[in-house]
Design a protein around this motif. Structure first.
Motif, PDB file in Angstrom:
ATOM      1  N   ASP A 156       0.828  -1.208   0.000  1.00  0.00           N
ATOM      2  CA  ASP A 156       0.000   0.000   0.000  1.00  0.00           C
ATOM      3  C   ASP A 156       0.863   1.259   0.000  1.00  0.00           C
ATOM      4  O   ASP A 156       0.533   2.245  -0.676  1.00  0.00           O
ATOM      5  N   ALA A 157       1.971   1.230   0.743  1.00  0.00           N
ATOM      6  CA  ALA A 157       2.871   2.384   0.789  1.00  0.00           C
ATOM      7  C   ALA A 157       3.516   2.623  -0.570  1.00  0.00           C
ATOM      8  O   ALA A 157       3.678   3.766  -1.010  1.00  0.00           O
ATOM      9  N   GLU A 160       1.020   4.256  -2.862  1.00  0.00           N
ATOM     10  CA  GLU A 160       0.904   5.686  -2.571  1.00  0.00           C
ATOM     11  C   GLU A 160       2.090   6.450  -3.153  1.00  0.00           C
ATOM     12  O   GLU A 160       1.925   7.564  -3.673  1.00  0.00           O
ATOM     13  N   ASP A 163       1.576   6.857  -6.814  1.00  0.00           N
ATOM     14  CA  ASP A 163       0.574   7.903  -7.065  1.00  0.00           C
ATOM     15  C   ASP A 163       1.190   9.296  -7.008  1.00  0.00           C
ATOM     16  O   ASP A 163       0.751  10.210  -7.716  1.00  0.00           O
ATOM     17  N   ARG A 164       2.205   9.463  -6.169  1.00  0.00           N
ATOM     18  CA  ARG A 164       2.858  10.772  -6.052  1.00  0.00           C
ATOM     19  C   ARG A 164       3.915  10.998  -7.123  1.00  0.00           C
ATOM     20  O   ARG A 164       4.059  12.102  -7.647  1.00  0.00           O
ATOM     21  N   GLU A 180      -0.949   4.306 -11.561  1.00  0.00           N
ATOM     22  CA  GLU A 180      -0.493   2.906 -11.536  1.00  0.00           C
ATOM     23  C   GLU A 180      -0.404   2.330 -12.939  1.00  0.00           C
ATOM     24  O   GLU A 180       0.592   1.673 -13.283  1.00  0.00           O
TER      25      GLU A 180
END
Length: 309
Positions: A156-157, A160, A163-164, A180
């Motif tokens: 999950d990290a 994220e 995404d950034r 993604e």
């Protein structure tokens, strides 16, 4: 190396390098990477005459040392590029997800033999990880479940982080495909530059290489799409229109990758044209028209050469 005098070579300037306190290998590496010559010469003999090497064998030993250093520096610089880091991130995310799911199955099977209410999957592993173990085997089963939870959290990290980072690496591609999917397309192509150089027909089937090779060997029909199927524009379009949707999306994704690589500027016209094209394709469901209306972009339809992924 620049041919400034009769004895110029990648090994020239050693005295100046030593006087400036520069490392000899680093200086030679820079000259090899940046230099050029108008014509080849007997560089080993010139190096020996200049006092750089004691013999031809010594020259080649030094040349190997300098070229290996130059290659390592180039590879290091390339691997640290933003698109390469994005590739590492998406591959690490997939590894974490796959490993977490595999270990979750093992943890669930083990926990089921120890606890009456053990559930499968990542959520089941979270419940087991929250238990207070009694005895050595329960501690190990709980510890395994904790590793599963940690891997899922790392996945999950990483998502994220993608995404950034993706919008900074490829702003148009990330906006059009989502961070993604953009990262996955870059990873499948081997980088943003290779992706930008691919024809739209190849981008359309990235991720469907097995199906494409089966088609080329006559064992299956031609695939209409690869990983871009996960995009809403393709997945949520009625089956008979998915080929058109995939071509339209692939064409604009290709253009987005080229803009990102060569200019890095956001182009609103690309996104507006794609939205308009998809609205036209989806309007067929309301009119009952299953034929292409010919309003697609010139880059939408791949020719035969674009079918090779």
């Amino acid at each position: 190396m620049t041919d400034t005098d009769a004895d110029a070579g990648w090994f020239a300037g050693r005295a100046a390098d030593e006087a400036a306190g520069r490392d000899a290998v680093d200086a030679a590496r820079d000259r090899i990477a940046d230099g050029e010559a108008d014509e080849p010469r007997d560089w080993p003999a010139l190096a020996v005459d200049a006092g750089f090497a004691d013999s031809t064998d010594d020259y080649y030993d030094r040349l190997r040392e300098a070229t290996v250093a130059a290659t390592r520096a180039t590879v290091r610089e390339r691997e640290r590029a933003d698109d390469r880091q994005l590739i590492h991130a998406v591959r690490a995310m997939d590894d974490c997800e796959r490993t977490a799911n595999e270990l979750a199955e093992r943890a669930a099977e083990w926990a089921g033999s120890l606890f009456d209410d053990a559930e499968p999957g990542i959520e089941g592993a979270r419940a087991v990880a929250a238990r207070e173990p009694e005895g050595e085997l329960e501690r190990r089963a709980v510890s395994l479940a904790e590793r599963v939870v940690e891997l899922a959290a790392e996945r999950d990290a990483l998502a994220e982080a993608i995404d950034r980072v993706a919008p900074a690496v490829a702003p148009n591609l990330a906006e059009m495909a989502g961070p993604e999917l953009a990262a996955r397309l870059i990873a499948l192509a081997g980088g943003l530059e290779p992706l930008a150089k691919k024809p739209s027909g190849t981008v359309q089937v990235l991720g469907a290489e097995d199906a494409l090779f089966a088609h080329l060997s006559g064992r299956a029909p031609s695939p209409k799409h690869g990983i871009i199927y996960t995009h809403d524009y393709v997945r949520n379009t009625r089956p008979e229109d998915r080929g058109s949707a995939a071509r339209a999306l692939a064409g604009k994704l290709t253009l987005a990758a080229r803009v990102d690589h060569y200019s890095g500027e956001r182009r609103e016209t690309l996104h507006a044209e794609l939205r308009e094209r998809m609205a036209t394709i989806r309007a067929r469901a309301e009119t009952g028209n299953g034929e292409d209306d010919g309003a697609g972009d010139a880059d939408d339809a791949p020719d035969a050469s674009e079918g090779d992924a």
